[in-house]
Design a protein around this motif. Structure first.
Motif, PDB file in Angstrom:
ATOM      1  N   SER A   5       0.847  -1.200   0.000  1.00 34.42           N
ATOM      2  CA  SER A   5       0.000   0.000   0.000  1.00 34.42           C
ATOM      3  C   SER A   5       0.879   1.246   0.000  1.00 34.42           C
ATOM      4  N   ASP A   6       0.294   2.394  -0.269  1.00 37.02           N
ATOM      5  CA  ASP A   6       1.077   3.633  -0.184  1.00 37.02           C
ATOM      6  C   ASP A   6       1.177   4.067   1.279  1.00 37.02           C
ATOM      7  N   GLU A   7       1.756   5.239   1.535  1.00 36.20           N
ATOM      8  CA  GLU A   7       2.009   5.645   2.920  1.00 36.20           C
ATOM      9  C   GLU A   7       0.710   5.865   3.711  1.00 36.20           C
ATOM     10  N   ASN A   8      -0.432   6.002   2.983  1.00 35.21           N
ATOM     11  CA  ASN A   8      -1.714   6.181   3.690  1.00 35.21           C
ATOM     12  C   ASN A   8      -2.490   4.867   3.813  1.00 35.21           C
ATOM     13  N   GLY A   9      -1.844   3.750   3.453  1.00 34.98           N
ATOM     14  CA  GLY A   9      -2.505   2.444   3.575  1.00 34.98           C
ATOM     15  C   GLY A   9      -3.413   2.126   2.389  1.00 34.98           C
ATOM     16  N   LYS A  10      -3.363   2.959   1.339  1.00 37.13           N
ATOM     17  CA  LYS A  10      -4.248   2.754   0.181  1.00 37.13           C
ATOM     18  C   LYS A  10      -3.585   1.815  -0.834  1.00 37.13           C
ATOM     19  N   PHE A  11      -4.364   0.817  -1.301  1.00 38.61           N
ATOM     20  CA  PHE A  11      -3.844  -0.113  -2.313  1.00 38.61           C
ATOM     21  C   PHE A  11      -4.185   0.400  -3.705  1.00 38.61           C
ATOM     22  N   MET A  12      -3.484  -0.122  -4.686  1.00 37.17           N
ATOM     23  CA  MET A  12      -3.763   0.279  -6.071  1.00 37.17           C
ATOM     24  C   MET A  12      -5.143  -0.208  -6.495  1.00 37.17           C
TER      25      MET A  12
END
Ligand code: HEM
Length: 217
Positions: A5-12
Protein backbone atom coordinates in the motif's frame (compact mmCIF):
# COMPACT_ATOMS: atom_id res chain seq x y z
CA UNK A 1 2.57 -4.01 -6.31
CA UNK A 2 -0.49 -6.06 -5.43
CA UNK A 3 0.49 -6.48 -1.78
CA UNK A 4 1.98 -3.05 -1.07
CA UNK A 5 0.00 0.00 0.00
CA UNK A 6 1.08 3.63 -0.18
CA UNK A 7 2.01 5.64 2.92
CA UNK A 8 -1.71 6.18 3.69
CA UNK A 9 -2.50 2.44 3.58
CA UNK A 10 -4.25 2.75 0.18
CA UNK A 11 -3.84 -0.11 -2.31
CA UNK A 12 -3.76 0.28 -6.07
CA UNK A 13 -7.16 0.09 -7.78
CA UNK A 14 -7.83 -2.55 -10.43
CA UNK A 15 -7.59 -0.16 -13.34
CA UNK A 16 -4.13 1.01 -12.25
CA UNK A 17 -2.99 -2.60 -11.81
CA UNK A 18 -4.26 -3.51 -15.29
CA UNK A 19 -2.49 -0.42 -16.63
CA UNK A 20 0.83 -1.48 -15.06
CA UNK A 21 0.51 -5.06 -16.36
CA UNK A 22 -0.19 -3.81 -19.88
CA UNK A 23 2.69 -1.35 -19.59
CA UNK A 24 5.07 -4.15 -18.63
CA UNK A 25 3.81 -6.49 -21.35
CA UNK A 26 4.03 -3.88 -24.10
CA UNK A 27 7.19 -2.27 -22.73
CA UNK A 28 8.90 -5.62 -22.22
CA UNK A 29 7.80 -7.46 -25.34
CA UNK A 30 6.86 -5.19 -28.23
CA UNK A 31 9.96 -2.99 -27.86
CA UNK A 32 12.46 -5.83 -28.17
CA UNK A 33 10.44 -7.54 -30.90
CA UNK A 34 10.40 -4.29 -32.89
CA UNK A 35 14.20 -4.05 -32.46
CA UNK A 36 14.69 -7.68 -33.59
CA UNK A 37 12.46 -7.06 -36.62
CA UNK A 38 14.62 -4.13 -37.72
CA UNK A 39 17.79 -6.20 -37.19
CA UNK A 40 16.32 -8.68 -39.70
CA UNK A 41 15.42 -5.84 -42.07
CA UNK A 42 18.82 -4.11 -42.06
CA UNK A 43 20.82 -7.34 -42.23
CA UNK A 44 18.80 -8.26 -45.33
CA UNK A 45 19.31 -4.85 -46.90
CA UNK A 46 23.05 -4.39 -46.25
CA UNK A 47 25.03 -7.56 -47.05
CA UNK A 48 28.36 -6.28 -45.71
CA UNK A 49 26.76 -5.67 -42.32
CA UNK A 50 25.28 -9.17 -42.40
CA UNK A 51 28.77 -10.51 -43.20
CA UNK A 52 30.33 -8.62 -40.24
CA UNK A 53 27.73 -9.98 -37.82
CA UNK A 54 27.99 -13.48 -39.32
CA UNK A 55 31.79 -13.52 -38.94
CA UNK A 56 31.66 -12.38 -35.34
CA UNK A 57 28.89 -14.83 -34.39
CA UNK A 58 30.49 -17.79 -36.18
CA UNK A 59 33.74 -17.25 -34.31
CA UNK A 60 31.78 -17.53 -31.08
CA UNK A 61 29.75 -20.51 -32.37
CA UNK A 62 32.93 -22.36 -33.40
CA UNK A 63 34.47 -21.87 -29.96
CA UNK A 64 31.59 -23.81 -28.38
CA UNK A 65 31.22 -27.56 -27.95
CA UNK A 66 28.23 -29.17 -29.63
CA UNK A 67 25.08 -28.18 -27.72
CA UNK A 68 26.96 -25.86 -25.34
CA UNK A 69 24.88 -22.79 -24.50
CA UNK A 70 25.93 -19.17 -24.88
CA UNK A 71 27.31 -17.67 -21.67
CA UNK A 72 28.01 -14.18 -20.36
CA UNK A 73 31.57 -14.08 -21.80
CA UNK A 74 30.23 -14.88 -25.27
CA UNK A 75 27.82 -11.94 -25.02
CA UNK A 76 30.74 -9.62 -24.16
CA UNK A 77 32.47 -10.69 -27.38
CA UNK A 78 29.52 -9.58 -29.54
CA UNK A 79 30.85 -6.04 -29.92
CA UNK A 80 30.21 -5.52 -33.64
CA UNK A 81 26.75 -7.13 -33.38
CA UNK A 82 25.86 -4.78 -30.52
CA UNK A 83 27.04 -1.77 -32.55
CA UNK A 84 24.69 -2.94 -35.31
CA UNK A 85 21.84 -3.38 -32.80
CA UNK A 86 22.51 0.12 -31.40
CA UNK A 87 22.35 1.58 -34.89
CA UNK A 88 19.02 -0.23 -35.33
CA UNK A 89 17.80 1.31 -32.04
CA UNK A 90 18.96 4.71 -33.29
CA UNK A 91 17.28 4.68 -36.72
CA UNK A 92 14.15 2.80 -35.60
CA UNK A 93 13.76 3.61 -31.93
CA UNK A 94 11.07 1.25 -30.58
CA UNK A 95 9.88 3.90 -28.11
CA UNK A 96 9.79 7.17 -30.00
CA UNK A 97 9.81 9.21 -26.81
CA UNK A 98 7.84 9.73 -23.61
CA UNK A 99 6.30 12.41 -21.38
CA UNK A 100 7.54 14.29 -18.36
CA UNK A 101 5.93 16.90 -16.11
CA UNK A 102 7.82 20.10 -15.30
CA UNK A 103 8.31 20.23 -11.51
CA UNK A 104 9.55 23.86 -11.57
CA UNK A 105 9.15 26.84 -13.93
CA UNK A 106 12.09 27.07 -16.35
CA UNK A 107 13.32 28.57 -19.64
CA UNK A 108 14.40 26.39 -22.54
CA UNK A 109 15.62 27.72 -25.91
CA UNK A 110 13.84 31.03 -25.27
CA UNK A 111 10.56 29.32 -24.27
CA UNK A 112 9.06 29.71 -20.83
CA UNK A 113 7.87 26.32 -19.47
CA UNK A 114 5.59 26.69 -16.43
CA UNK A 115 5.57 24.14 -13.61
CA UNK A 116 2.98 21.40 -14.22
CA UNK A 117 3.24 21.45 -18.03
CA UNK A 118 3.58 18.11 -19.78
CA UNK A 119 6.66 17.80 -21.98
CA UNK A 120 7.45 15.24 -24.66
CA UNK A 121 11.07 14.14 -25.06
CA UNK A 122 11.68 12.63 -28.46
CA UNK A 123 14.25 9.85 -28.85
CA UNK A 124 13.54 9.74 -32.56
CA UNK A 125 14.30 13.40 -33.35
CA UNK A 126 17.38 13.35 -31.06
CA UNK A 127 18.66 10.31 -32.96
CA UNK A 128 18.13 12.04 -36.32
CA UNK A 129 19.88 15.30 -35.33
CA UNK A 130 22.71 15.77 -37.87
CA UNK A 131 24.73 17.76 -35.34
CA UNK A 132 25.27 14.54 -33.37
CA UNK A 133 24.67 11.95 -36.07
CA UNK A 134 26.06 13.18 -39.41
CA UNK A 135 24.07 11.79 -42.38
CA UNK A 136 21.40 10.65 -39.91
CA UNK A 137 19.56 8.48 -42.44
CA UNK A 138 22.66 6.44 -43.23
CA UNK A 139 22.84 3.09 -41.44
CA UNK A 140 26.33 3.15 -39.98
CA UNK A 141 27.21 0.98 -36.94
CA UNK A 142 30.70 2.55 -36.76
CA UNK A 143 29.05 5.51 -34.96
CA UNK A 144 29.19 3.29 -31.87
CA UNK A 145 32.88 2.46 -32.08
CA UNK A 146 35.28 3.90 -29.50
CA UNK A 147 33.59 6.23 -27.04
CA UNK A 148 30.45 6.33 -29.26
CA UNK A 149 27.90 9.16 -29.51
CA UNK A 150 27.92 12.27 -27.32
CA UNK A 151 26.34 11.52 -23.90
CA UNK A 152 22.53 11.91 -23.82
CA UNK A 153 22.18 11.89 -27.63
CA UNK A 154 21.59 8.15 -27.94
CA UNK A 155 18.55 7.52 -25.77
CA UNK A 156 16.54 4.49 -26.98
CA UNK A 157 16.19 3.41 -23.34
CA UNK A 158 15.55 6.91 -21.98
CA UNK A 159 17.80 8.32 -19.29
CA UNK A 160 17.96 9.48 -15.69
CA UNK A 161 16.11 7.89 -12.77
CA UNK A 162 13.38 6.40 -15.02
CA UNK A 163 15.74 4.83 -17.55
CA UNK A 164 14.48 1.47 -18.84
CA UNK A 165 15.07 -1.19 -16.16
CA UNK A 166 14.89 -3.87 -18.90
CA UNK A 167 17.83 -2.39 -20.84
CA UNK A 168 20.40 -5.10 -20.09
CA UNK A 169 17.87 -7.87 -20.51
CA UNK A 170 16.89 -6.38 -23.90
CA UNK A 171 20.58 -6.34 -24.92
CA UNK A 172 20.86 -10.02 -24.06
CA UNK A 173 17.63 -10.86 -25.88
CA UNK A 174 18.61 -9.04 -29.09
CA UNK A 175 22.17 -10.47 -29.18
CA UNK A 176 21.06 -14.05 -28.51
CA UNK A 177 18.44 -13.65 -31.25
CA UNK A 178 21.08 -12.35 -33.69
CA UNK A 179 23.45 -15.20 -32.81
CA UNK A 180 20.98 -18.00 -33.49
CA UNK A 181 19.54 -16.40 -36.60
CA UNK A 182 22.77 -15.66 -38.50
CA UNK A 183 24.28 -18.97 -37.38
CA UNK A 184 21.57 -20.83 -39.28
CA UNK A 185 20.32 -18.54 -42.04
CA UNK A 186 20.82 -15.89 -44.62
CA UNK A 187 17.62 -14.25 -45.82
CA UNK A 188 16.14 -11.78 -48.24
CA UNK A 189 13.14 -9.51 -48.06
CA UNK A 190 10.08 -10.51 -50.09
CA UNK A 191 8.73 -6.94 -50.36
CA UNK A 192 11.66 -4.74 -51.35
CA UNK A 193 10.08 -1.35 -50.62
CA UNK A 194 7.87 -2.33 -47.68
CA UNK A 195 6.54 0.72 -45.81
CA UNK A 196 7.19 1.26 -42.09
CA UNK A 197 4.27 2.21 -39.87
CA UNK A 198 4.60 3.56 -36.33
CA UNK A 199 1.75 2.23 -34.19
CA UNK A 200 2.99 3.10 -31.57
CA UNK A 201 6.27 1.27 -32.34
CA UNK A 202 7.82 1.12 -35.78
CA UNK A 203 6.91 -2.06 -37.67
CA UNK A 204 7.04 -3.03 -41.33
CA UNK A 205 3.48 -2.63 -42.68
CA UNK A 206 3.17 -6.20 -44.02
CA UNK A 207 5.06 -7.99 -41.23
CA UNK A 208 8.41 -8.16 -43.04
CA UNK A 209 8.04 -11.44 -44.95
CA UNK A 210 11.48 -12.92 -45.76
CA UNK A 211 12.84 -15.89 -47.67
CA UNK A 212 15.17 -17.92 -45.45
CA UNK A 213 18.20 -19.72 -46.86
CA UNK A 214 19.73 -22.24 -44.41
CA UNK A 215 23.56 -22.34 -44.48
CA UNK A 216 25.01 -25.45 -46.08
CA UNK A 217 26.22 -27.91 -43.40
C1 HEM B 1 14.76 -2.77 -27.08
C2 HEM B 1 14.03 -2.91 -26.01
C3 HEM B 1 13.54 -1.79 -25.12
C4 HEM B 1 13.48 -0.44 -25.34
C5 HEM B 1 13.91 0.33 -26.59
C6 HEM B 1 12.92 0.17 -24.15
C7 HEM B 1 12.73 1.53 -23.97
C8 HEM B 1 12.29 2.12 -22.81
C9 HEM B 1 12.24 3.55 -22.55
C10 HEM B 1 12.64 4.64 -23.54
C11 HEM B 1 11.76 3.72 -21.29
C12 HEM B 1 11.62 5.05 -20.55
C13 HEM B 1 10.27 5.69 -20.70
C14 HEM B 1 10.27 7.02 -19.98
O1 HEM B 1 11.30 7.64 -19.81
O2 HEM B 1 9.18 7.44 -19.60
C15 HEM B 1 11.47 2.41 -20.75
C16 HEM B 1 10.93 2.18 -19.51
C17 HEM B 1 10.59 0.93 -19.04
N1 HEM B 1 10.92 -0.28 -19.61
FE1 HEM B 1 11.88 -0.54 -21.35
N2 HEM B 1 12.64 -0.81 -23.24
C18 HEM B 1 12.99 -2.02 -23.78
C19 HEM B 1 12.89 -3.27 -23.19
C20 HEM B 1 12.32 -3.51 -21.98
C21 HEM B 1 12.18 -4.82 -21.37
C22 HEM B 1 12.69 -6.11 -22.00
C23 HEM B 1 11.52 -4.64 -20.19
C24 HEM B 1 11.11 -5.62 -19.14
C25 HEM B 1 11.32 -6.91 -19.20
C26 HEM B 1 11.25 -3.22 -20.05
C27 HEM B 1 10.57 -2.64 -19.01
C28 HEM B 1 10.43 -1.28 -18.81
C29 HEM B 1 9.73 -0.69 -17.66
C30 HEM B 1 9.04 -1.44 -16.53
C31 HEM B 1 9.84 0.70 -17.82
C32 HEM B 1 9.27 1.78 -16.87
C33 HEM B 1 10.35 2.24 -15.91
C34 HEM B 1 9.91 3.39 -15.03
O3 HEM B 1 8.97 4.10 -15.36
O4 HEM B 1 10.57 3.60 -13.99
N3 HEM B 1 11.75 -2.57 -21.15
N4 HEM B 1 11.83 1.45 -21.68
Amino acid sequence: MLCTSDENGKFMNELDIADKILGLLIGGHDTASSACTFVVKYLAEIPEIYEGVYKEQMEIAKSKANGELLNWDDIQKMKYSWNVACEVLRVASPLQGAFREAIVDFMFNGFYIPKGWKLYWSADSTHKNPEFFPEPNKFDPSRFEGSGPTPCTFVPFGGGPRICPGKEYARLEILVFMHHLVKRFKWEKVIVDEKIVVDPMPVPAKGLPVKLYPHKP
